[in-house]
Write a protein that holds these residues in place. Structure first.
Motif, short mmCIF file in Angstrom:
data_model
loop_
_atom_site.label_atom_id
_atom_site.label_comp_id
_atom_site.label_asym_id
_atom_site.label_seq_id
_atom_site.Cartn_x
_atom_site.Cartn_y
_atom_site.Cartn_z
N LEU A 125 0.81 -1.22 0.00
CA LEU A 125 0.00 0.00 0.00
C LEU A 125 0.84 1.27 0.00
N PHE A 126 2.14 1.11 -0.13
CA PHE A 126 3.04 2.27 -0.05
C PHE A 126 2.75 3.30 -1.13
N ASN A 127 2.34 2.84 -2.30
CA ASN A 127 2.09 3.76 -3.42
C ASN A 127 0.73 4.43 -3.36
N THR A 128 -0.08 4.13 -2.33
CA THR A 128 -1.34 4.84 -2.15
C THR A 128 -1.04 6.32 -1.88
N PRO A 129 -1.62 7.25 -2.63
CA PRO A 129 -1.36 8.67 -2.39
C PRO A 129 -1.59 9.03 -0.92
N VAL A 130 -0.70 9.82 -0.36
CA VAL A 130 -0.75 10.10 1.08
C VAL A 130 -2.06 10.78 1.48
N GLN A 131 -2.64 11.56 0.60
CA GLN A 131 -3.89 12.26 0.94
C GLN A 131 -5.09 11.32 0.93
N ASP A 132 -4.90 10.10 0.41
CA ASP A 132 -6.01 9.15 0.31
C ASP A 132 -5.90 8.01 1.32
#
Length: 328
Positions: A125-132
């Protein structure tokens, strides 16, 4: 064969996932690595690590309270103000020594599954945008809360065991990891997490955990492995070798973290654990973040070598003292 402690596994694994994806990478990236803003979180973390161990209260109830605070704050993620960052630091920092205390009743296979889940989920899940990531944080916190409810009675250690590694050495490992991790997470030229190496990273994370637990090596051999693997990680970083880095670096992350966990659960007095966590979990990682943000990575190899020399001098002095050798 010991039965797996599923409540403990899910509690610790998903709290570690929360720390990685929300408290560490999420907040730091969202606020643009502005130390003046995010400093409130490590400040809260240091206070929480000590405060949670000095407040005389049922440990399970303290964990539930901290997890509930974490959940409440997460509903406002990522738009935190200074107070929210401080409170989040209090909750995750306060939880850290309580997690260590809880891990005293973990069997070796529990350790492997806990860390494997955290690295698997965190990397995936590291590539999940931080704002999401708000929903992820809420889900992780809910899993932690439910798991704490299901945790059993605490296990006491008969006596405190001596540590195989000095605290400053464990701080060095965390510092090296934090500096390299924070640099790599921002480096567009060698983005191993965002560059298609997810499967390699996950595999070698799990391999590192299993090796640290299943290979019956002495503490000196383990320390040598950690030193060599960190040296190779920095070498491949400066050489810009993402494939080799995605093999060596995840392995040493998992390996040294497992070794540290195995060490600090030996500390019987929970207040000592809280103080140790301040130095290992917050000061060392904060120093690594500072070196990464201030573009000081070029100086780390020399600092690394200096610490190794100091460590060897201390070992030599201790050995000579035990053998009754005196110099005049």
């Amino acid at each position: 064969m010991n039965k797996l402690n599923f409540s403990l596994i899910f509690f610790v694994a998903f709290e570690l996932c929360y720390y990685l994806l929300i408290a560490q990478t999420g907040i730091v990236e969202f606020f643009g690595s502005d130390l003046n803003v995010i400093a409130y979180m490590p400040l809260g973390g240091m206070i929480g690590s000590v405060l949670s161990t000095y407040i005389v209260y049922d440990i399970k109830k303290k964990m539930l309270l901290l997890a509930f605070i974490q959940l409440c704050v997460t509903f406002f993620y990522p738009d935190f103000n200074s107070l929210m960052l401080f409170v989040l630091g209090l909750s995750v920092g306060g939880m850290a020594p309580l997690i260590i205390y809880s891990l005293r009743k973990a069997a070796p296979n529990d350790f492997i599954i806990i860390l494997s889940i955290s690295y698997l989920v965190g990397t995936s899940l590291f590539n999940t945008p931080v704002q999401d990531r708000a929903l992820l944080g809420i889900i992780f916190s809910l899993v932690v809360l439910v798991s704490i409810f299901k945790t059993g009675a605490k296990k006491q250690l008969d006596k405190e065991e001596s540590l195989n590694y000095p605290v400053f050495m464990m701080m060095l490992w965390v510092f090296l990891d934090s500096a390299l991790f924070e640099s790599l997470s921002r480096d567009i030229q060698i983005p191993i997490w965002r560059g298609g190496y997810t499967y390699e990273i996950i595999f070698f994370h799990i391999t590192g955990v299993a090796a640290a637990i299943k290979l019956r090596l002495g503490h000196k051999s383990k320390e040598m492995i950690i030193v060599i693997m960190f040296a190779l990680s920095y070498l491949f970083y400066f050489m810009r070798e993402p494939l080799l880095l995605s093999v060596v670096y995840p392995f040493v992350i998992s390996y040294y973290n497992t070794v540290i966990l195995q060490e600090i659960i030996k500390i019987k007095e929970i207040r000592k654990t809280g103080i140790v966590m301040v130095f290992i979990g917050w000061i060392a990682s904060g120093a690594g973040l500072y070196f990464a943000l201030e573009d000081l990575m070029i100086y780390i190899p020399a600092l690394f070598l200096l610490f190794i020399i100091i460590r060897e001098l201390l070992i030599t002095k201790k050995t000579n003292s035990q053998q009754g050798v005196y110099y005049v």
